[in-house]
Design a protein around this motif. Structure first.
Motif, PDB file in Angstrom:
ATOM      1  N   SER A 100       1.415  -0.993   0.048  1.00  0.00           N
ATOM      2  CA  SER A 100       0.084  -0.513   0.401  1.00  0.00           C
ATOM      3  C   SER A 100       0.680   1.198  -0.223  1.00  0.00           C
ATOM      4  O   SER A 100       0.788   2.487  -0.713  1.00  0.00           O
ATOM      5  N   GLU A 101       2.224   1.268   0.795  1.00  0.00           N
ATOM      6  CA  GLU A 101       2.986   2.681   0.823  1.00  0.00           C
ATOM      7  C   GLU A 101       3.291   2.966  -0.342  1.00  0.00           C
ATOM      8  O   GLU A 101       3.549   4.214  -0.675  1.00  0.00           O
ATOM      9  N   ARG A 102       3.465   1.589  -0.923  1.00  0.00           N
ATOM     10  CA  ARG A 102       4.370   1.830  -3.255  1.00  0.00           C
ATOM     11  C   ARG A 102       3.529   1.907  -3.758  1.00  0.00           C
ATOM     12  O   ARG A 102       4.045   2.338  -5.205  1.00  0.00           O
ATOM     13  N   VAL A 103       2.299   2.284  -4.002  1.00  0.00           N
ATOM     14  CA  VAL A 103       1.350   1.903  -4.923  1.00  0.00           C
ATOM     15  C   VAL A 103       0.072   2.864  -5.116  1.00  0.00           C
ATOM     16  O   VAL A 103      -0.295   3.516  -3.560  1.00  0.00           O
ATOM     17  N   ALA A 104      -1.016   3.809  -5.706  1.00  0.00           N
ATOM     18  CA  ALA A 104      -1.836   4.545  -5.604  1.00  0.00           C
ATOM     19  C   ALA A 104      -2.882   3.532  -5.098  1.00  0.00           C
ATOM     20  O   ALA A 104      -3.091   2.517  -5.653  1.00  0.00           O
ATOM     21  N   PRO A 105      -3.789   4.334  -4.480  1.00  0.00           N
ATOM     22  CA  PRO A 105      -4.906   3.951  -3.788  1.00  0.00           C
ATOM     23  C   PRO A 105      -5.914   2.879  -4.558  1.00  0.00           C
ATOM     24  O   PRO A 105      -6.646   2.086  -4.469  1.00  0.00           O
ATOM     25  N   ASN A 161       0.690 -11.138 -11.668  1.00  0.00           N
ATOM     26  CA  ASN A 161       1.185  -9.243 -11.753  1.00  0.00           C
ATOM     27  C   ASN A 161       1.805  -9.347 -10.383  1.00  0.00           C
ATOM     28  O   ASN A 161       1.629  -9.391  -8.901  1.00  0.00           O
ATOM     29  N   PRO A 162       3.089  -9.492 -10.848  1.00  0.00           N
ATOM     30  CA  PRO A 162       4.434  -9.210  -9.873  1.00  0.00           C
ATOM     31  C   PRO A 162       4.331  -8.343  -8.402  1.00  0.00           C
ATOM     32  O   PRO A 162       4.449  -7.363  -8.839  1.00  0.00           O
ATOM     33  N   GLY A 163       4.553  -8.705  -7.432  1.00  0.00           N
ATOM     34  CA  GLY A 163       4.950  -7.497  -6.434  1.00  0.00           C
ATOM     35  C   GLY A 163       3.304  -7.817  -5.680  1.00  0.00           C
ATOM     36  O   GLY A 163       2.988  -6.673  -4.584  1.00  0.00           O
ATOM     37  N   TYR A 164       2.144  -8.477  -5.895  1.00  0.00           N
ATOM     38  CA  TYR A 164       1.381  -8.766  -5.101  1.00  0.00           C
ATOM     39  C   TYR A 164       1.657  -9.065  -4.154  1.00  0.00           C
ATOM     40  O   TYR A 164       1.873 -10.302  -4.650  1.00  0.00           O
ATOM     41  N   PRO A 165       0.850  -8.880  -2.885  1.00  0.00           N
ATOM     42  CA  PRO A 165       1.101  -9.530  -1.823  1.00  0.00           C
ATOM     43  C   PRO A 165      -0.078 -11.316  -1.850  1.00  0.00           C
ATOM     44  O   PRO A 165      -0.840 -11.400  -3.134  1.00  0.00           O
ATOM     45  N   ARG A 166       0.614 -11.672  -0.828  1.00  0.00           N
ATOM     46  CA  ARG A 166      -0.286 -12.918  -1.067  1.00  0.00           C
ATOM     47  C   ARG A 166      -1.226 -13.469   0.332  1.00  0.00           C
ATOM     48  O   ARG A 166      -1.193 -13.557   1.727  1.00  0.00           O
ATOM     49  N   PHE A 167      -1.982 -14.354   0.254  1.00  0.00           N
ATOM     50  CA  PHE A 167      -2.944 -14.635   1.045  1.00  0.00           C
ATOM     51  C   PHE A 167      -2.279 -15.790   1.993  1.00  0.00           C
ATOM     52  O   PHE A 167      -1.207 -16.655   1.625  1.00  0.00           O
TER      53      PHE A 167
END
Length: 679
Positions: free
Chosen positions: A516-521, A589-595
């Motif tokens: 969340s800190e490195r991407v737009a809302p 989507n590289p960089g997406y968090p994981r469940f």
């Protein structure tokens, strides 16, 4: 004196039955009392009266009546294919035949003097008839009845041969001992008379039991006839001939036969036909078959009348005439059948229409869309009401068939009549929403039924639209199970809950904060929606209820609020499916968090939590807290389950033990496992 009208009515109120029973018993007791008096006072009462002509004429007349009865019953037996009627007819024919032979052997008529055949002819005939009467009163099974019917012609022929042979032996002098002169005082058949009397008594009792199940005047007369024949055998035991005691058994025979003949005559006068005179005497299987035939005939008439009503053409005369000929009905009975058919047709039509109303009400259920409701209701009501049409309002106008109406056409929601149909308005919250066109009815109930149908369709239409609004507003904010439960029982929205065993599933995204800190809302929202769009169907598909979303996390419950079997295994399958769907999203989507997912099974308090102004459905308890802690201990892309969940899943789970974990807030360690596969 009281009226004897009830004596001819077989269908009396229950209160009169004891009285009739007493009168019937008195009628049977009087002959025996008379016989006792004759024997007790032989000099004063049991006098001798020898008058051969009177004896001969009496017997010929009574035997003729009896032969006619036997022929009628035999005809009914052939027509109905009934073994009991066949046997009863042989009872009458055999007793009548031997009674006639007894009359022909009257001294000075054909023979100059009496004979053995004259004395014992009627006792022998009564004994033969007693055996037939006893067999006729038995509850014959299908095979026994078929065997009797198959030998019907043979038994009739045998009876004729016996009667001819007895007549020849009794009337030809010097041919056999039957034509010889009997001993002084006359001859009897001795103890056989008592056996015959006992058989008649048993027959009367068993026939009376049939009468208790199927009350009828003909059965009562047959019971009485059997009893009187038994008494005649007792009276015939006492000799010599021509005394009053000897004449008494002649009188008893006469009463027995005349009583049955009189009952048949009364029933014939009442019904105007001999078609069903002896149906009540038939076997139960025959009665059921006759009833089925009557039902079939009535159904045929009803179907014909309904088809006439639908087409508006045709005549009912041919079908009524054919049925009257088939069942040998007179004109009055055919008219009654016609009226009964019309009444039954009207009742069937009313029942069909009421059934359609009930079905339309059933269709107004949760989740049924307006289009499906209207189509289903139209199909169902057309079966009951004919060419029914439904139109819904569009741009202020409603088209029904070739006719078109506006809101102003329906003043005060009154129906519009014309063109052979009645148009009723359909309203939703008092506003015109459509119209229902129903053909003009023919009975006084049709108008009310059509109005009721319109009202029922209005309710169904309003419910369908209300549920569509709930689908849009209500269900999108909670699980379908919770929404359906609240719709069915609004009291479930009350604050409070109940303690149940459940399986809790917690899931969140590992690394969500740094992402969340490195991407737009906007990208955060897109990512969450993609993950949740993949995860939610996995939970719902396995029967879970999603209780809440908290940012990137979600809580799902299994076995609450809806009861669910194998809820631990279902939760495990849902978790593995969620991870598989999430991996596909993360791979693209590289960089997406994981469940990461944690699952635990145990007791929890489930219900509505909050305040009167704002509340939510949730679960509380140690089992839910442990699931949250296990989720926090899980690595991205894994599913961690508790020991209770592992135990309930069984041997089908592939796991890797994490040992005993120390969880925040727990004094004792908790055994945990990483779930990798599930059979």
């Amino acid at each position: 004196m009281p009226s004897n009208e009830h004596a001819r009515d077989p269908y009396l109120p229950p209160a009169t039955q004891p009285v009739r029973g007493v009168v019937w018993a008195i009628h049977l007791a009087v002959p025996l009392a008379g016989l006792w008096l004759l024997l007790a006072y032989p000099d004063r009462l049991n006098i001798r009266w020898e008058h051969p002509p009177s004896h001969f004429l009496l017997i010929v007349a009574v035997a003729g009546v009896n032969v006619a009865l036997g022929a009628l019953i035999s005809q009914a037996a052939t027509r109905r294919g009934d073994a009991r009627l066949l046997l009863v007819s042989l009872v009458f024919l055999s007793s009548a035949g031997f009674f006639l032979l007894h009359g022909l052997a009257t001294p000075t008529v054909i023979l100059d003097q009496g004979s053995y055949g004259f004395d014992i002819g009627q006792p022998v005939g009564l004994t033969v008839a007693a055996v037939l009467a006893f067999v006729s009163s038995l509850p014959l099974g299908e095979r026994a009845a078929a065997a009797v019917l198959a030998r019907g012609d043979l038994m009739r022929a045998a009876l004729v041969v016996v009667l001819v042979a007895w007549a020849w032996a009794s009337l030809v002098e010097g041919l056999t001992p039957l034509s010889a002169q009997p001993p002084q005082g006359g001859a009897t058949i001795g103890v056989v008379s008592w056996i015959g009397a006992a058989l008649y008594a048993l027959s009367a009792v068993m026939m009376f039991r049939i009468h208790r199940r199927r009350p009828s005047a003909m059965l009562v007369s047959l019971v009485t006839a059997y009893a009187l024949l038994g008494e005649a055998m007792v009276a015939g035991f006492y000799r010599p001939n021509w005394l009053m005691s000897w004449w008494e058994w002649h009188l008893l025979l006469t009463l027995a036969f005349v009583f049955v003949a009189y009952s048949a005559y009364i029933q014939f006068r009442r019904e105007g036909s001999s078609q069903g005179l002896f149906d009540s005497v038939a076997l139960a299987a025959t009665v059921r078959r006759i009833q089925a035939q009557y039902d079939e005939a009535l159904e045929e008439l009803v179907g014909h009348l309904r088809r006439m009503g639908e087409s508006g053409t045709g005549s009912k005369a041919p079908i009524a005439t054919r049925l009257a000929g088939k069942f040998r009905l007179n004109e009055g009975q055919a008219a009654v059948l016609d009226r009964a058919g019309q009444a039954l047709a009207a009742e069937r039509e009313l029942s069909t229409r009421l059934g359609a109303l009930v079905d339309v009400g059933r269709q107004a259920r949760v989740g049924l869309r307006e289009e499906a409701m209207v189509a289903g209701a139209l199909e169902r009501v057309r079966e009951a009401y004919g060419d029914v049409r439904i139109g819904l309002v569009s741009n202020g106008r409603v088209a029904v068939g070739s006719r078109e109406f506006t809101v102003d056409d329906f003043k005060e929601t009154e129906p519009i009549t014309g063109g052979g149909a009645v148009v009723h308005p359909l309203t939703v919250k008092g506003v015109l929403a459509g119209a229902l066109e129903v053909p003009v009815g023919t009975t006084r109930q049709d108008e009310a039924l059509a109005a009721t149908l319109a009202s029922q369709l209005s309710i169904a239409l309003e419910n369908a639209r209300l549920y569509r609004e709930l689908e849009t507003l209500f269900r999108q904010y909670m699980s379908p199970d919770v929404a359906a439960s609240l719709l069915a029982d609004p009291d479930q929205a009350a604050l409070g809950g109940s303690l149940v065993e459940l399986t809790a599933l917690f899931a969140d995204l590992k690394g969500f904060t740094s992402f969340s800190e490195r991407v737009a809302p906007g990208e955060i929202v897109e990512m969450l929606n993609r993950y949740h769009a993949a995860a939610v169907p996995c939970v719902l598909r396995h029967g879970g209820t999603i209780v809440q979303f908290v940012g990137d996390a979600l809580l799902a419950l299994f076995n609450a609020p809806a009861t669910q079997e194998m809820h631990a295994a279902q939760a495990a399958r849902a978790a593995l499916a969620m991870q598989e769907a999430a991996e596909e999203i993360a791979a693209g989507n590289p960089g997406y968090p994981r469940f990461r997912i944690g699952i635990n099974t145990g007791m929890a308090l489930v219900g509505n939590i909050g305040s009167p102004e704002l509340r939510g459905f949730n679960a509380m308890g140690d089992a839910v807290n442990v699931a949250a802690r296990l989720e926090g201990m899980a690595e991205p892309g894994t599913v961690v389950i508790g020991a209770t969940t592992r135990e309930q899943i069984g041997e089908g789970a592939t796991v890797r033990s994490l040992g005993a974990l120390s969880l925040k807030g727990k004094e004792q360690s908790v055994e945990a496992f990483v779930l990798t596969a599930l059979a």
